[in-house]
Design a protein around this motif. Structure first.
Motif, short mmCIF file in Angstrom:
data_model
loop_
_atom_site.label_atom_id
_atom_site.label_comp_id
_atom_site.label_asym_id
_atom_site.label_seq_id
_atom_site.Cartn_x
_atom_site.Cartn_y
_atom_site.Cartn_z
N ILE A 33 38.84 34.59 37.08
CA ILE A 33 37.53 35.21 36.65
C ILE A 33 37.02 34.79 35.51
O ILE A 33 35.98 34.42 35.43
N CYS A 34 37.89 34.85 34.46
CA CYS A 34 37.59 34.29 33.05
C CYS A 34 38.82 33.95 32.13
O CYS A 34 39.92 34.20 32.88
N THR A 35 38.57 33.44 31.34
CA THR A 35 39.61 33.02 30.35
C THR A 35 39.63 33.55 28.73
O THR A 35 38.40 33.66 28.56
N LEU A 36 40.53 34.07 28.26
CA LEU A 36 40.62 34.78 27.26
C LEU A 36 41.35 34.01 25.98
O LEU A 36 42.44 33.32 26.25
N VAL B 268 42.29 35.45 33.57
CA VAL B 268 42.17 36.83 34.14
C VAL B 268 42.03 36.50 35.66
O VAL B 268 41.09 35.58 35.87
N LYS B 269 43.00 36.91 36.46
CA LYS B 269 42.75 36.37 37.96
C LYS B 269 42.59 37.84 38.74
O LYS B 269 43.02 39.20 38.29
N SER B 270 42.04 37.51 40.03
CA SER B 270 41.71 38.82 40.74
C SER B 270 43.04 39.21 41.36
O SER B 270 43.53 38.22 42.06
N PRO B 271 43.09 40.34 41.65
CA PRO B 271 44.49 40.75 42.28
C PRO B 271 44.29 40.94 43.86
O PRO B 271 45.22 40.82 44.49
N GLN C 94 39.84 48.90 46.63
CA GLN C 94 39.11 48.36 45.36
C GLN C 94 39.92 48.40 44.08
O GLN C 94 40.66 48.96 43.91
N SER C 95 39.79 47.00 43.25
CA SER C 95 40.68 46.85 42.13
C SER C 95 39.76 46.67 40.89
O SER C 95 38.84 46.02 40.78
N THR C 96 40.02 47.54 39.90
CA THR C 96 39.35 47.50 38.61
C THR C 96 40.14 46.69 37.63
O THR C 96 41.50 47.22 37.40
N ILE C 97 39.79 45.69 37.28
CA ILE C 97 40.58 44.85 36.48
C ILE C 97 40.24 44.95 35.01
O ILE C 97 39.14 44.86 34.27
N ILE C 98 41.32 45.74 34.17
CA ILE C 98 41.28 46.18 32.70
C ILE C 98 42.20 45.32 31.75
O ILE C 98 43.23 45.31 32.23
#
Length: 389
Positions: free
Chosen positions: A89-92, A198-201, A61-65
């Protein structure tokens, strides 16, 4: 008188004859037959079936911070979506972060240049002081300089070296501070690139998502949590009588009703010691990657272990067996479709089937449906396979 007697006898015979002609013949009633289904008793393999319940756990499981306070410009996924490794996942909005990084980079470059310049200047001063000590010492040896002049020259050298160490140390601290600031910014970019993506690892399922369009992200709340679909596990607890019959690599049947999944899993690990409170042993079962999609941590799972396999055993449907005061029994049919009550002894119980260790030997005609309406010697009417339609 004799003539009258003959006349009466004739009249009586005629009356009996006429009365018998008006009656219908009496037919024998047939005993009604009982409809049943049958199958031949055969030998085969059977394994004991042990069912336990457990829960699904995420093996990976990966927590993206993102430890930045920046605005989210766009969200591309929803909670529960399946994502691939590297998927956005999203852009910042990285404008301020980029400006801060550039400022710190320039400050570090300036500090490094200052260190190089100061180091060169101070090294020249130290070299000049060392030359002065050497020259004064040479004059002292020919009587042209006093010991005090030698000591003063040495003191100037020591002061020059101390000044160089102090100045360079301060410059090093400044450079390390700038380097630390850059590393912090770079660490904050471990899950986001300079374009703000922001990308999923890992590949898996989004089980938590905290960002929204035009909202802000911060280190206090993970952007998302991705649960891998390739390393899902089921954790169960089994008794000491069962754990001794299990082995790593063994196959088990797993059903996860909430996800509509039924598959064969593999025993990944078995605890070597029982839980102190429950006295049960933990067993971890690996879920095949092909069945991981849609399975979430926390879902309940039913697991069936098969142990104590018997080969060349008499195996019949469990539903054919009845229990009476004298024990377990089944019904068989003879060649005239007459039912016979047969006492049996049973062994292993498998998936819908039971081993018969005594009473049946193979080849008998076993009643599998309708047996509850039979009795010894009853006439059966076979329907279904092998009987009437």
């Amino acid at each position: 008188m004799k003539k009258r007697t003959l006349i009466l006898t004739a009249l009586l015979s005629l009356s009996l004859l006429l009365s018998s002609c008006g009656e219908e013949p009496v037919e024998e009633e047939e005993t009604p037959s009982i409809a049943v289904e049958i199958q031949k008793v055969e030998k085969g393999s059977i394994s004991a079936q042990n069912s336990v319940s457990g829960q699904v756990a995420a093996g990976d499981q990966s927590t993206i911070i993102v430890p930045l306070s920046v605005r989210c410009t766009k969200v591309y996924v929803e909670e529960g979506d399946a994502v691939a490794a590297g998927q956005t996942i999203c852009t910042l909005d990285m404008t301020s972060t980029r400006a801060n990084y550039d400022t710190v980079s320039m400050s570090l470059a300036s500090a490094q240049q200052s260190y190089a310049d100061q180091s060169a200047l101070l090294e020249q001063q130290v070299a000049q002081a060392e030359k002065n000590v050497a020259d004064t010492q040479a004059l002292f040896e020919i009587g042209a300089a006093s010991q005090m002049e030698v000591d003063n020259a040495q003191l100037q050298l020591d002061n020059a070296k101390a000044s160089m160490r102090s100045a360079l140390s301060q410059l090093e601290v400044s450079m390390k501070n700038y380097q630390s600031s850059l590393l912090q910014i770079q660490d904050s970019l471990s899950n986001v690139d300079w374009s703000g993506r922001v990308k999923s690892p890992i590949s898996g399922t989004i089980i938590s998502l905290s960002v929204v369009d035009n909202g802000f992200v911060s280190a206090a709340s993970p952007v998302a949590v991705v649960q891998s679909a390739s390393n899902m596990e089921v954790n169960v607890a089994v008794s000491e009588s069962l754990v001794s019959k299990l082995s790593v690599g063994g196959k088990v049947d797993v059903s996860i009703n909430a996800a509509g999944k039924h598959f064969q899993g593999t025993v990944k690990s078995i605890d070597r010691a029982a839980n102190m409170q429950t006295r049960l042993y933990g067993v971890t079962i690996q879920i095949p990657a092909a069945y991981g999609t849609g399975v979430l941590a926390g879902m309940f799972a039913d697991v069936v272990f098969y142990t104590d396999t018997q080969n060349d055993a008499v195996v019949i449907p469990t539903e054919a067996i009845q229990t009476g005061m004298d024990g377990q029994y089944v019904y068989t049919l003879d060649s005239e479709n007459l039912a016979h009550r047969v006492l049996v002894e049973t062994g292993l119980v498998g998936d819908g089937v039971t081993e018969v260790t005594s009473g049946l030997y193979g080849g008998e005609t076993l009643v599998t449906v309708g047996q509850f309406y039979l009795s010894e010697g009853a006439t059966a009417r076979v329907v279904g396979p092998g009987g009437e339609s």
